[in-house]
Design a protein around this motif. Sequence first.
Motif, mmCIF file in Angstrom:
data_model
loop_
_atom_site.group_PDB
_atom_site.id
_atom_site.type_symbol
_atom_site.label_atom_id
_atom_site.label_comp_id
_atom_site.label_asym_id
_atom_site.label_seq_id
_atom_site.Cartn_x
_atom_site.Cartn_y
_atom_site.Cartn_z
ATOM 1 N N ALA A 156 10.130 8.661 5.756
ATOM 2 C CA ALA A 156 9.835 9.791 4.875
ATOM 3 C C ALA A 156 8.665 9.453 3.956
ATOM 4 O O ALA A 156 8.600 8.356 3.393
ATOM 5 C CB ALA A 156 11.057 10.164 4.048
ATOM 6 N N ILE A 157 7.755 10.401 3.812
ATOM 7 C CA ILE A 157 6.581 10.244 2.953
ATOM 8 C C ILE A 157 6.515 11.427 2.010
ATOM 9 O O ILE A 157 6.484 12.583 2.447
ATOM 10 C CB ILE A 157 5.283 10.172 3.781
ATOM 11 C CG1 ILE A 157 5.297 8.962 4.720
ATOM 12 C CG2 ILE A 157 4.058 10.126 2.866
ATOM 13 C CD1 ILE A 157 4.123 8.925 5.681
ATOM 14 N N ASN A 158 6.517 11.146 0.711
ATOM 15 C CA ASN A 158 6.354 12.195 -0.286
ATOM 16 C C ASN A 158 4.882 12.253 -0.681
ATOM 17 O O ASN A 158 4.332 11.270 -1.168
ATOM 18 C CB ASN A 158 7.221 11.889 -1.509
ATOM 19 C CG ASN A 158 7.173 12.981 -2.547
ATOM 20 O OD1 ASN A 158 6.936 14.138 -2.234
ATOM 21 N ND2 ASN A 158 7.398 12.611 -3.799
ATOM 22 N N VAL A 159 4.222 13.384 -0.477
ATOM 23 C CA VAL A 159 2.777 13.433 -0.695
ATOM 24 C C VAL A 159 2.391 13.391 -2.168
ATOM 25 O O VAL A 159 1.306 12.923 -2.514
ATOM 26 C CB VAL A 159 2.137 14.685 -0.030
ATOM 27 C CG1 VAL A 159 2.214 14.590 1.480
ATOM 28 C CG2 VAL A 159 2.768 15.966 -0.541
ATOM 29 N N VAL A 160 3.259 13.858 -3.057
ATOM 30 C CA VAL A 160 2.940 13.839 -4.488
ATOM 31 C C VAL A 160 3.310 12.472 -5.058
ATOM 32 O O VAL A 160 4.461 12.062 -4.972
ATOM 33 C CB VAL A 160 3.692 14.946 -5.254
ATOM 34 C CG1 VAL A 160 3.332 14.906 -6.736
ATOM 35 C CG2 VAL A 160 3.367 16.319 -4.673
ATOM 36 N N PRO A 161 2.369 11.756 -5.633
ATOM 37 C CA PRO A 161 2.647 10.403 -6.145
ATOM 38 C C PRO A 161 3.659 10.416 -7.285
ATOM 39 O O PRO A 161 3.833 11.422 -7.978
ATOM 40 C CB PRO A 161 1.273 9.922 -6.637
ATOM 41 C CG PRO A 161 0.273 10.805 -5.972
ATOM 42 C CD PRO A 161 0.952 12.125 -5.785
ATOM 43 N N ALA A 162 4.313 9.281 -7.481
ATOM 44 C CA ALA A 162 5.248 9.135 -8.592
ATOM 45 C C ALA A 162 4.538 9.386 -9.914
ATOM 46 O O ALA A 162 3.401 8.963 -10.115
ATOM 47 C CB ALA A 162 5.853 7.732 -8.585
ATOM 48 N N GLY A 163 5.213 10.102 -10.813
ATOM 49 C CA GLY A 163 4.664 10.347 -12.139
ATOM 50 C C GLY A 163 3.702 11.505 -12.234
ATOM 51 O O GLY A 163 3.175 11.782 -13.318
ATOM 52 N N VAL A 164 3.462 12.224 -11.124
ATOM 53 C CA VAL A 164 2.515 13.337 -11.123
ATOM 54 C C VAL A 164 3.275 14.663 -11.070
ATOM 55 O O VAL A 164 4.182 14.838 -10.255
ATOM 56 C CB VAL A 164 1.545 13.246 -9.925
ATOM 57 C CG1 VAL A 164 0.667 14.496 -9.838
ATOM 58 C CG2 VAL A 164 0.680 12.001 -10.039
ATOM 59 N N PRO B 229 0.826 -1.202 0.000
ATOM 60 C CA PRO B 229 0.000 0.000 0.000
ATOM 61 C C PRO B 229 0.860 1.250 0.000
ATOM 62 O O PRO B 229 2.085 1.187 0.099
ATOM 63 C CB PRO B 229 -0.784 -0.135 1.314
ATOM 64 C CG PRO B 229 0.142 -0.909 2.206
ATOM 65 C CD PRO B 229 0.838 -1.878 1.297
ATOM 66 N N GLN B 230 0.214 2.402 -0.117
ATOM 67 C CA GLN B 230 0.925 3.666 -0.068
ATOM 68 C C GLN B 230 1.559 3.859 1.308
ATOM 69 O O GLN B 230 1.157 3.250 2.299
ATOM 70 C CB GLN B 230 -0.037 4.816 -0.366
ATOM 71 C CG GLN B 230 -0.566 4.798 -1.786
ATOM 72 C CD GLN B 230 -1.528 5.931 -2.036
ATOM 73 O OE1 GLN B 230 -1.966 6.598 -1.104
ATOM 74 N NE2 GLN B 230 -1.873 6.138 -3.281
ATOM 75 N N ALA B 231 2.588 4.723 1.392
ATOM 76 C CA ALA B 231 3.300 4.975 2.634
ATOM 77 C C ALA B 231 2.353 5.512 3.695
ATOM 78 O O ALA B 231 1.413 6.244 3.403
ATOM 79 C CB ALA B 231 4.429 5.961 2.383
ATOM 80 N N ALA B 232 2.623 5.133 4.934
ATOM 81 C CA ALA B 232 1.794 5.579 6.054
ATOM 82 C C ALA B 232 2.692 5.948 7.222
ATOM 83 O O ALA B 232 3.878 5.577 7.272
ATOM 84 C CB ALA B 232 0.819 4.475 6.450
ATOM 85 N N LEU B 233 2.154 6.682 8.166
ATOM 86 C CA LEU B 233 2.897 7.036 9.364
ATOM 87 C C LEU B 233 3.194 5.786 10.185
ATOM 88 O O LEU B 233 2.430 4.819 10.182
ATOM 89 C CB LEU B 233 2.095 8.025 10.204
ATOM 90 C CG LEU B 233 1.708 9.353 9.539
ATOM 91 C CD1 LEU B 233 0.944 10.224 10.526
ATOM 92 C CD2 LEU B 233 2.923 10.098 9.006
ATOM 93 N N VAL B 234 4.315 5.810 10.901
ATOM 94 C CA VAL B 234 4.705 4.686 11.760
ATOM 95 C C VAL B 234 4.969 5.216 13.168
ATOM 96 O O VAL B 234 5.095 6.419 13.385
ATOM 97 C CB VAL B 234 5.959 3.971 11.217
ATOM 98 C CG1 VAL B 234 5.686 3.386 9.837
ATOM 99 C CG2 VAL B 234 7.148 4.928 11.157
ATOM 100 N N ASN B 235 5.077 4.298 14.119
ATOM 101 C CA ASN B 235 5.225 4.700 15.524
ATOM 102 C C ASN B 235 6.660 4.681 16.018
ATOM 103 O O ASN B 235 6.966 5.273 17.051
ATOM 104 C CB ASN B 235 4.385 3.778 16.419
ATOM 105 C CG ASN B 235 2.897 3.928 16.168
ATOM 106 O OD1 ASN B 235 2.411 5.033 15.934
ATOM 107 N ND2 ASN B 235 2.175 2.818 16.207
#
Length: 334
Positions: free
Chosen positions: A69-77, A37-43
């Motif tokens: 690290a989470i990049n909010v803009v998806p790949a290819g966008v 799945p897409q990246a999510a926050l971890v503890n």
Amino acid sequence: MFRFFLSRRFRFPRLRRSFLPLALIAVLAVVSACGKPQAALVNDKINVVTSFYPLYDFASKIGGAHVNAINVVPAGVEPHDWSPKSRDIQNIKNSQVFVYLGAGFEGWVNDTLESLKSDSKSLVVEAGKGVALIEGTGVAHEHETEHKDEAGHEEEEHNEHAVDPHLWLSPVNAKKIAENIKNALVQADTAHQADYEANFTKLAADLDALHLEFQTKLSTVPKKEIVVTHQSFGYLAKEYGLTQKPIMGLAPDAEPTSKDLQGILQFIKDNDVKYIFFEELVSDKLAKTLAQDAGVQTAVLNPLEGLTEDQIKAGDDYVKVMKNNLNSLVKALQ
């Protein structure tokens, strides 16, 4: 020649948000293809949310094993046209660090931060702070505003000299951006300061080497003029003594007039330009049509606003893509 362009103003294709069913299909396709799945926050790590790719790359390298690290803009966008969804806003809200560039690049940031002001404990970092800004030329559509004239009719008001936000395309500026990210990580997680400092030192050395390579190779090319799809290479051009001639304005959907296109053809002829550069995340149709009219070739010059899925799978990063850009420039400027 120019029948297509002179008949009407050309509207550059833009990436737009899909309706929900299409978005769901796309998500399912990504999960199926990638197996995760897409990246999510971890503890168990410092969650760092970044507004677009170069900031993500630097945060990942500096943060190392201590950072998610989470990049909010998806790949290819293409990020000029992107705006956050509810999940992105929740990730920003609940992260330990949120990194954005500034200089007007992310049109959605101010409203998003204002809405989260009393409801988020995230350390907000303007990564471009401290970098000397330059002005762009021509109409910058992301800075358009509307007002009413005396008769009450709405009019568009264009900023003819908007600030150029593409700071990161100079390796010197990239180093300053990376330093700002490092300082934020140290502030958010003092326990791992030594690791952040060491990782930044390594990245800074890579960026210094990249800068030296650009200096050395571009100082010897016989030509200095480049034609690019949109006006994103101002900082790179200023750093290394080049002159960029953009087809579009600061935004990749800014529309050239027939007069603009005639001026570009004349620029190509006057400076014996052999290549028109386009980028992967937006349509290459206009660049290729103009190149055909001018009798020149096309090549990729990547503004590093994002990577494609294929580039990510190949292990590309800021330094690697910038080296590819350098090779393209050297070839074009002979």
